[in-house]
Design an enzyme around this catalytic site. Structure first.
Site, short mmCIF file in Angstrom:
data_model
loop_
_atom_site.label_atom_id
_atom_site.label_comp_id
_atom_site.label_asym_id
_atom_site.label_seq_id
_atom_site.Cartn_x
_atom_site.Cartn_y
_atom_site.Cartn_z
N ASN A 83 92.55 10.43 62.05
CA ASN A 83 91.73 10.27 60.85
C ASN A 83 92.29 9.25 59.86
O ASN A 83 91.53 8.60 59.13
CB ASN A 83 91.60 11.65 60.17
CG ASN A 83 91.18 11.54 58.71
OD1 ASN A 83 90.02 11.37 58.40
ND2 ASN A 83 92.16 11.63 57.81
N TYR A 149 87.98 -3.94 58.24
CA TYR A 149 87.62 -2.53 58.40
C TYR A 149 86.54 -2.38 59.48
O TYR A 149 86.64 -1.52 60.36
CB TYR A 149 87.13 -1.99 57.05
CG TYR A 149 86.84 -0.50 57.01
CD1 TYR A 149 87.89 0.43 56.99
CD2 TYR A 149 85.54 -0.03 56.95
CE1 TYR A 149 87.62 1.79 56.92
CE2 TYR A 149 85.26 1.32 56.89
CZ TYR A 149 86.31 2.23 56.87
OH TYR A 149 86.02 3.58 56.79
N LYS A 153 86.91 -0.32 63.01
CA LYS A 153 86.11 0.87 63.33
C LYS A 153 85.31 0.66 64.62
O LYS A 153 85.09 1.61 65.37
CB LYS A 153 85.21 1.24 62.15
CG LYS A 153 86.00 1.70 60.91
CD LYS A 153 86.86 2.92 61.23
CE LYS A 153 87.61 3.45 60.03
NZ LYS A 153 88.37 4.68 60.30
P1 NDP Z 1 91.63 8.77 52.04
O1 NDP Z 1 92.12 7.47 51.48
O2 NDP Z 1 91.48 9.95 51.16
O3 NDP Z 1 92.56 9.21 53.26
C1 NDP Z 1 93.20 8.32 54.11
C2 NDP Z 1 94.42 9.05 54.65
O4 NDP Z 1 95.09 8.20 55.58
C3 NDP Z 1 95.40 9.42 53.56
O5 NDP Z 1 95.67 10.81 53.62
C4 NDP Z 1 96.63 8.60 53.89
O6 NDP Z 1 97.81 9.36 53.65
C5 NDP Z 1 96.48 8.32 55.38
N1 NDP Z 1 97.14 7.08 55.76
C6 NDP Z 1 96.77 5.81 55.44
N2 NDP Z 1 97.64 4.92 55.95
C7 NDP Z 1 98.58 5.65 56.63
C8 NDP Z 1 99.76 5.32 57.35
N3 NDP Z 1 100.16 4.06 57.50
N4 NDP Z 1 100.48 6.32 57.89
C9 NDP Z 1 100.12 7.60 57.75
N5 NDP Z 1 99.02 8.00 57.07
C10 NDP Z 1 98.27 7.02 56.51
O7 NDP Z 1 90.27 8.39 52.78
P2 NDP Z 1 89.11 9.25 53.45
O8 NDP Z 1 89.48 10.68 53.53
O9 NDP Z 1 87.85 8.84 52.80
O10 NDP Z 1 89.12 8.60 54.90
C11 NDP Z 1 89.58 9.27 56.06
C12 NDP Z 1 89.03 8.55 57.28
O11 NDP Z 1 87.60 8.59 57.26
C13 NDP Z 1 89.41 7.05 57.34
O12 NDP Z 1 89.69 6.69 58.67
C14 NDP Z 1 88.14 6.37 56.85
O13 NDP Z 1 88.03 5.07 57.34
C15 NDP Z 1 87.08 7.29 57.42
N6 NDP Z 1 85.78 7.17 56.76
C16 NDP Z 1 85.60 7.53 55.44
C17 NDP Z 1 84.33 7.43 54.85
C18 NDP Z 1 84.07 7.84 53.43
O14 NDP Z 1 82.92 7.66 52.98
N7 NDP Z 1 85.02 8.38 52.69
C19 NDP Z 1 83.20 6.92 55.60
C20 NDP Z 1 83.50 6.57 56.94
C21 NDP Z 1 84.74 6.70 57.50
P3 NDP Z 1 99.06 8.78 52.77
O15 NDP Z 1 98.49 8.15 51.55
O16 NDP Z 1 99.89 10.02 52.54
O17 NDP Z 1 99.75 7.83 53.69
#
Ligand code: NDP
Length: 246
Positions: A83, A149, A153
């Site tokens: 995710n 992005y 995806k």
């Molecule tokens: P958030 O930004 O809330 O969550 C992203 C998460 O990814 C964070 O918890 C972050 O944790 C983790 N993360 C990012 N980079 C790293 C890394 N290098 N190593 C480990 N962890 C990492 O976003 P969302 O919850 O909105 O998104 C979650 C997923 O859903 C993503 O893949 C996004 O593309 C996808 N998505 C979201 C949509 C939306 O409308 N919100 C729509 C479509 C897809 P930390 O900061 O602790 O590293």
């Protein structure tokens, strides 16, 4: 339910909601992220079945060791939810090679490396497993200003199919969820300062509102469960009808 799941990015947004659904169903869930404070707060909120692990998934060379340690500690890995992801909203011509590579490394290379190592563990167990990747409508739409992005995806959906055909005969189901527009920090950054884009999203979403992270959590729980035991290789839109809206 005696299962062990890994949810990357489980400390916030969609990953947190998936983790919450898993933990409430009795699935021990390892959450991986870079922000230790956020992970610890999530464990505090969800309880002992939630196991925080602080790791930057772009450090690809350390992933085999990470998975070996998790295998040693928990004895099994039944479910992997890829995710974690990052976005970058910027004019096409302004995106640097470094920025493009950073998105690809986080959203694609880390998923490949982590899945490869987790699948080795799953193959060693007779119980099989389930891998769930999180893509986005950006894989299918032409959305402006999200070149890296969108590429990442689309790659995730291709990897889902490639993994599914190779791994399903060996007892590992691989599926993908394509969330529509879900209310999280990430979507707020993309939509809140862009009323035109927000209006466009709402106008083509038949259900008339953004999704919640819990909506994706429900879909992930289903795909992880035996209720989905004959489902593999799909990309499931969870989008309030956004992908078929006019
Ligand atoms: P958030 O930004 O809330 O969550 C992203 C998460 O990814 C964070 O918890 C972050 O944790 C983790 N993360 C990012 N980079 C790293 C890394 N290098 N190593 C480990 N962890 C990492 O976003 P969302 O919850 O909105 O998104 C979650 C997923 O859903 C993503 O893949 C996004 O593309 C996808 N998505 C979201 C949509 C939306 O409308 N919100 C729509 C479509 C897809 P930390 O900061 O602790 O590293």
């Amino acid at each position: 339910m005696n299962k062990l799941a890994i949810v990357t990015g489980g400390g916030s947004g969609i990953g947190l909601a998936i983790t919450e659904k898993f933990v409430r169903t009795g699935i021990r869930t390892v959450i991986i992220g870079r922000d230790k404070k956020k992970l610890d707060e999530t464990q505090h909120r969800l309880g002992a079945l939630c196991e925080p692990v602080c790791y930057d998934l772009t450090c690809l060379s350390g992933i085999p060791r990470l998975v070996q340690d998790l295998h040693k500690r928990f004895g099994q890995i039944d479910v992997l939810v890829n995710n974690a992801g990052i976005n970058l909203k910027k004019e096409f011509t302004e995106v640097t090679d470094e920025e493009f590579q950073k998105i690809l490394r986080t959203n694609v290379s880390s998923i490949f490396a982590l899945s490869r190592e987790v699948v080795k563990v799953m193959l060693d167990s007779s119980a099989g497993g389930a891998v769930i990747n999180i893509s986005s409508m950006a894989s299918q739409y032409g959305i402006p200003k999200v070149i890296a992005y969108s590429a990442s995806k689309a790659a995730i959906e291709g990897m889902t199919r490639a993994m599914a055909v190779e791994l399903s005969p060996k007892g590992i189901r691989v599926n993908c969820i394509a969330p529509g527009f879900i209310a999280t920090d990430m979507s707020a950054k993309a939509l809140n300062n862009d009323p035109e884009r927000k209006q466009k999203v709402m106008s083509r979403t038949p259900m008339g509102h953004l999704g919640t992270p819990a909506n994706i959590g429900d879909a992930a729980l289903f795909l992880a469960s035996d209720a989905a035991k004959y489902i593999t290789g799909i990309v499931l839109p969870v989008d309030g009808g956004n992908s078929i809206g006019f």
